[in-house]
Each structure stands twice: as C-alpha cells, then as structure tokens.
Design an enzyme around this catalytic site. Structure first.
Site, PDB file in Angstrom:
ATOM      1  N   CYS A 110      66.736   7.479 -37.083  1.00  0.00           N
ATOM      2  CA  CYS A 110      68.307   7.182 -36.916  1.00  0.00           C
ATOM      3  C   CYS A 110      68.682   6.114 -38.033  1.00  0.00           C
ATOM      4  CB  CYS A 110      68.833   6.844 -35.664  1.00  0.00           C
ATOM      5  SG  CYS A 110      68.562   8.151 -34.586  1.00  0.00           S
ATOM      6  N   HIS A 170      74.894   2.042 -35.995  1.00  0.00           N
ATOM      7  CA  HIS A 170      74.121   3.404 -35.635  1.00  0.00           C
ATOM      8  C   HIS A 170      74.884   3.838 -34.235  1.00  0.00           C
ATOM      9  CE1 HIS A 170      72.057   6.806 -34.624  1.00  0.00           C
ATOM     10  NE2 HIS A 170      71.138   6.247 -33.660  1.00  0.00           N
ATOM     11  N   ASN A 217      75.399  11.096 -31.183  1.00  0.00           N
ATOM     12  CA  ASN A 217      74.381  10.386 -31.640  1.00  0.00           C
ATOM     13  C   ASN A 217      73.883  11.437 -32.786  1.00  0.00           C
ATOM     14  OD1 ASN A 217      72.102   9.219 -33.086  1.00  0.00           O
ATOM     15  ND2 ASN A 217      71.184   8.385 -31.372  1.00  0.00           N
TER      16      ASN A 217
END
Ligand code: COA
Length: 330
Positions: A111, A257, A287
């Site tokens: 990520c 993030h 996400n």
C-alpha cells in the site's frame, strides 16, 4: 531537485459492492463496517484484468499531461496484485500506451507503493541525462486475493487504478521510505496458487513469522496492523519533514493511505492537524492498496480542491510492513 506532477488519471471498475452486499458472504452488517472503518462501498473488478485498469488510468494521465508517450523514459507499476509473476505489469502498460522508448519495471511496496514509486521516479528524472517523463501506475485488484470467508479483512478492500506522469522540477520535494520486515507475517498472501509446493517452515537460522496461510489468500492481523498504522502515518510525515524546515502548518493537504477512517483520525490527532486538511475517499473506494493515495489525489485535483502551488504530504503504510512519506508542491 523534485518532480512536477504533470497530469493524473484514474480508472475504477463499474461494479460497486455495498456493505450490505457482504452479508451474502459473511456475518456482518452495514452499521459495523461504517462505524469501524468509514467504508460505505468499494469497486470490484469483474472482467477487468489489473493491467487493463492501469492502462486506462495511464491513458488519461498521458492525455491530461499533453505529452507524446514516445517521450516517456520509464514506466513503473507499483501493483501488489499483479496479474502475472512475469512479465511485469509495467511492460504490458508500456506497450499499450505507446511508450515505445521507455524502460519498464514493477515495484512492490504494497500500500506504500505510490510513495515508493514517486520517490523512485524522482531519482530517474533527476540523474545525469535523466528521463524527461516517468509514468507511474498504481493498479490494484485486491478482490482477486481476498478471503471472502474472513469478515475482518474482506470488507476493507477495493479495486482501482490511478496513474501520474512526472517530470523533473526544482519544486519542493522531500521524502522518507522505511520498512519493518519483522511484521511481514501480519499482512501477507503467498505468491503461488498451490500450498504444497511451498516450504512452510523457515530454514534453520532464519525466523519466519508467517501464520498458516490459505493458498493465494490475503491474511491480516487487523489489531496489530491497526497499531502499526496509527504510528506509521504520523511518523512518515515527521521523517519526510525532518531537516527541511517544513512543519505541519506549511502543508495545505495531507493525502494519507485510505485504510480506515479511525486510523486517519488517530494520525491527524497525533500530528495535531485538523481532519479538514485530510483528503478522504475511503468511504467510496475502500482500501485500494497502492492506488489509494493517487486515487485520492486525482479526485481532489479533479474537484479543484487541490490547486497548483499547494504543498502536499503523501503518507502511506502497508504490508512489509512498509511506510513512507513525500512532501511536495503540486
Ligand atoms: N462485521 C461484523 N463484526 C466483525 C467484522 C465484520 N466485518 N469483523 C470483525 N468483527 C467482529 C470481530 O469478530 C469481533 O467480535 P468478537 O468481539 O465477538 O470477537 C469484533 O467485531 C471486534 O473485532 P476487532 O478486531 O476488535 O475490531 P476492530 O475494531 O479492531 O476492527 C478492523 C477490525 C480490521 C477494522 C481494524 O482492526 C483495522 O482496521 N485494522 C487495520 C487493517 C488495515 O488497515 N489493513 C490494511 C493495511 S494496508
């Protein structure tokens, strides 16, 4: 030297999955997901390969940059959910967008991928005889790796892609990249489809923190990742800002993030920054791993929220465990 983000583009699959849709697979409900994560819906790739989403996002970024793709010197794809072990996603995208004079490689920092790729791109445009343009592509199809029997993880993720064309610039740029591989077993998925071909125990002299893993499925220790994330986000900003003279008050927008609204709120509190300065898109995208920061950035640019000349802090964390931050002027 830094980079100028010339143009960005995004692609998300048409198929939407609401929180209610998950009640078909696992025991959950909309209320739990909303209050514990902030997520309302996410996109899921159906027929779209991961590389295809990257191509669509890249074409938009190239069009908006107004450049000739033949002038791109390098394509970096930072996908953690590539369609193939080889070739790289980057080579497939390089061909599809007509970047006929470019090199291409994949970079996997999970990520934190876009933060790593942007910093990497900066070093390629900055070197002697550096490349004129670098295309960065964050293309992810988490849905292909999700364990739809694990309600603690499957509800968190979504699919999508975002891309950016960058060039050399003298504008502000500061960065910090970090990894703590001792947490590798907290968020992981094995590469191969058949568990029987993989040795499950580390050879003598090496430690192995991996739990028993289902073939090809994402495993997550949610509580430990949560603890790590709430430390990693503020630390990523502090490390990037160190020795630059820049403080949180100089930053116009934080683009974190997009994993969980509670993680972002905790990070904002630790940094002493109002949530009004944080770009949040996880409510509608979930996400999307490395695509989450550039998807948020692209959307805020499209909406006119982020404007040229403003100072941005991109802060990420993810499997690895990786984390890192970039401070730059848009
Ligand atoms: N629906 C309903 N209940 C759920 C659920 C779901 N989707 N997922 C878990 N639960 C249950 C648990 O089983 C537990 O039940 P129990 O008390 O009967 O055992 C209860 O809810 C609380 O679980 P807990 O794990 O303490 O919840 P939480 O508040 O820590 O939230 C996460 C779980 C996964 C949302 C949270 O830990 C998190 O966001 N972690 C970080 C994940 C992340 O960011 N990953 C990506 C990193 S790049």
């Amino acid at each position: 030297m830094g980079v100028n983000i010339l143009g960005m583009g995004a692609y998300v699959p048409e198929q939407k999955l609401t929180n209610d849709d998950f009640t078909r697979f696992v025991e959950t409900n909309d209320e739990w997901i909303r209050t514990r994560t902030g997520i309302v819906e996410r996109r899921m790739a159906g027929w779209e390969p991961t590389w295809y989403m990257g191509v669509k996002a890249s074409m938009k970024a190239i069009e908006r940059s107004g450049i000739d793709p033949a002038e791109i010197g390098l394509v970096i794809s930072c996908s953690a959910t590539a369609d193939f072990h080889t070739p790289s996603m980057a080579s497939i995208i390089q061909d599809a967008v007509g970047a006929v004079n470019a090199g291409a490689f994949d970079l996997n920092a999970a990520c934190t991928g876009f933060v790593y790729a942007l910093d990497t791109a900066r070093r390629f445009v900055d070197s002697d005889g550096g490349m004129k343009y670098v295309l960065i592509v964050a293309n992810e199809a988490l849905s292909k790796f999700l364990d739809f029997e694990d309600r603690g993880s499957c509800i968190l993720f979504g699919d999508g892609a975002a891309a950016a064309v960058v060039e050399r610039s003298s504008k502000l740029f500061a960065s910090a990249l970090r990894s703590d591989g001792s947490g590798a077993g907290l968020l992981c998925a094995r590469a191969l489809n058949t568990a029987s071909e993989i040795k499950t125990e580390a050879p003598e002299g090496f430690s192995d923190s991996f739990p028993e893993l289902k073939p090809h499925k994402l495993f997550q220790n949610g509580k430990e990742v949560y603890k790590f994330a709430t430390q990693a986000l503020p630390k990523s900003f502090e490390l990037a800002a160190a020795n630059t003279g820049i403080t949180k008050d100089d930053i116009d927008w934080f683009i974190p993030h997009q994993a969980n609204i509670r993680i972002i709120e905790t990070a904002a509190k630790k940094l002493g920054v109002s949530m009004d300065k944080f770009i949040v898109t996880l409510d509608h995208f979930g996400n999307t791993s490395s695509a989450s920061i550039p998807l948020a950035l692209n959307e805020a640019i499209e909406k006119g929220i982020i404007k040229r000349g403003q100072k941005l802090a991109l802060i990420g964390f993810g499997a690895g465990l990786t984390y890192g931050g970039i401070i730059l002027e848009y």
